[in-house]
Design a protein around this motif. Sequence first.
Motif, short mmCIF file in Angstrom:
data_model
loop_
_atom_site.label_atom_id
_atom_site.label_comp_id
_atom_site.label_asym_id
_atom_site.label_seq_id
_atom_site.Cartn_x
_atom_site.Cartn_y
_atom_site.Cartn_z
N SER A 289 -28.71 -72.27 25.81
CA SER A 289 -29.33 -71.14 25.13
C SER A 289 -29.24 -69.90 25.99
O SER A 289 -29.03 -69.98 27.22
CB SER A 289 -30.80 -71.46 24.82
N THR A 290 -29.42 -68.74 25.38
CA THR A 290 -29.22 -67.47 26.07
C THR A 290 -30.09 -67.32 27.32
O THR A 290 -29.64 -66.79 28.34
CB THR A 290 -29.53 -66.31 25.10
N ASP A 291 -31.32 -67.80 27.27
CA ASP A 291 -32.22 -67.62 28.41
C ASP A 291 -31.91 -68.57 29.56
O ASP A 291 -32.58 -68.54 30.60
CB ASP A 291 -33.68 -67.80 27.97
N GLN A 292 -30.90 -69.44 29.40
CA GLN A 292 -30.51 -70.38 30.46
C GLN A 292 -29.13 -70.05 31.02
O GLN A 292 -28.44 -70.92 31.53
CB GLN A 292 -30.52 -71.81 29.92
N ASN A 297 -25.45 -63.82 31.76
CA ASN A 297 -26.31 -62.69 31.40
C ASN A 297 -26.15 -61.53 32.38
O ASN A 297 -26.18 -60.36 31.98
CB ASN A 297 -27.78 -63.12 31.35
#
Length: 417
Positions: A289-292, A297
């Motif tokens: 997922s994006t936050d991982q 990022n």
Amino acid sequence: MLRVLMLLLLILLACTTQAGSIRLNTDIFPPYQVREGDRLTGSSVKALACIFDAMQVEYEIRVLPWERAIQEVADGKAEGFFSATRMNRASSFATLSAPLALEKWYWFSNSASRPPSLGLGSSLRVAGIRGSNEVEWLQQHGYRVDPLVSGTGQLLQLLQRDRVDAFLADQQTLRIEMTRQPTVLRPRFAHFQQYTTLGVYFSNHYIGRHPDFLERFNNHVFGCLPEFGVLRADERQRLHRLHDTLFDRWRHEPALIAAVAEQNQRNQTLSIQQIEQLDQQWRQEQTLSTDQRPLTNHILNTPLAQWLRARQTEHDGVISEIIVTDQQGLNVAISDPTTDYWQGDETKFADPFFSDQPYMSTLNYDQSTRRFQVHVSTSIHDPQGGAVIGVLIIGLDIEKALRMEDLEPHNIKAETP
């Protein structure tokens, strides 16, 4: 024990029957489906033979009028039809496979003026072959197609007699037909419209009963196809001119050069093992997922990455991606997530970095976006000493790029067929 063995045999037979035979419909459209005496051949037919052999699936192909070939799949009387481009009316009952063929669609006419992009409100007189992929596309885009004829030879005759203004056709298919026709029937001008892929529409009912079938089929497609058509020399020249006119100055931007120089300084002691570890981390992050995704990022959200996305947006879909690398081929900034963090093992980095010459890739098909693209790469220089310090890689959507007509003060001349 005997009853158990019989039950297992029945299950095995049922599974074999389920996966054993698939019924496909088609019509004769050279060079993809060709009738040679009693034998059906052609590039798509040969590709299917290779794919189904690799999958160990039995299949049957029937030749029918195109409209009936489609309708039988809608009615559940067949499992698929080919070779078809994407069509709105089929989406409710079937799903299109990965491409078996690539067509270059051109407008053919006796006028140097390119036909309008959309047919709504146009007075253009357009003819087409009844039931063809081109007519399907024309009608979806608002063109009135009249008359509808049964073959390409009739289109050429209508154009020569000034009964119509233009027709849309695959370049390769038309050239095959023109070898059979008098030279007087050859159109004077050809205007590029788009690349179009042709695949198999498999019924949703069949896919529902065999959930892994389409993925397995698609995975075998590219191993069974000859290389897709390459770009002609004039098309490559046109893309180089577009790049030089619109994008080449970006590699001289002070902020871009500063970001590359800073990363070179920071990463100058990295070993090949550390680079491979970072590349592996990047690949793993693409499944999370994006936050991982800390590494992804960071590269996606630098000021330079935001600048790249702004440039990409300005050009209305012509640019598929932008990558800036350091001197080792590691991403400095990107407009969109990339498969790799390290571009250093790819020609699109190595050629411009070590030769200091622009590089253009072969034609590539992106399955996720179903678009064709080429990469144009140029070296980034240190403005003080002139040394190559990185590479700017720009992906160009081939359809949009070749349709652009604003590369010169006057529109690019229409090519001859």
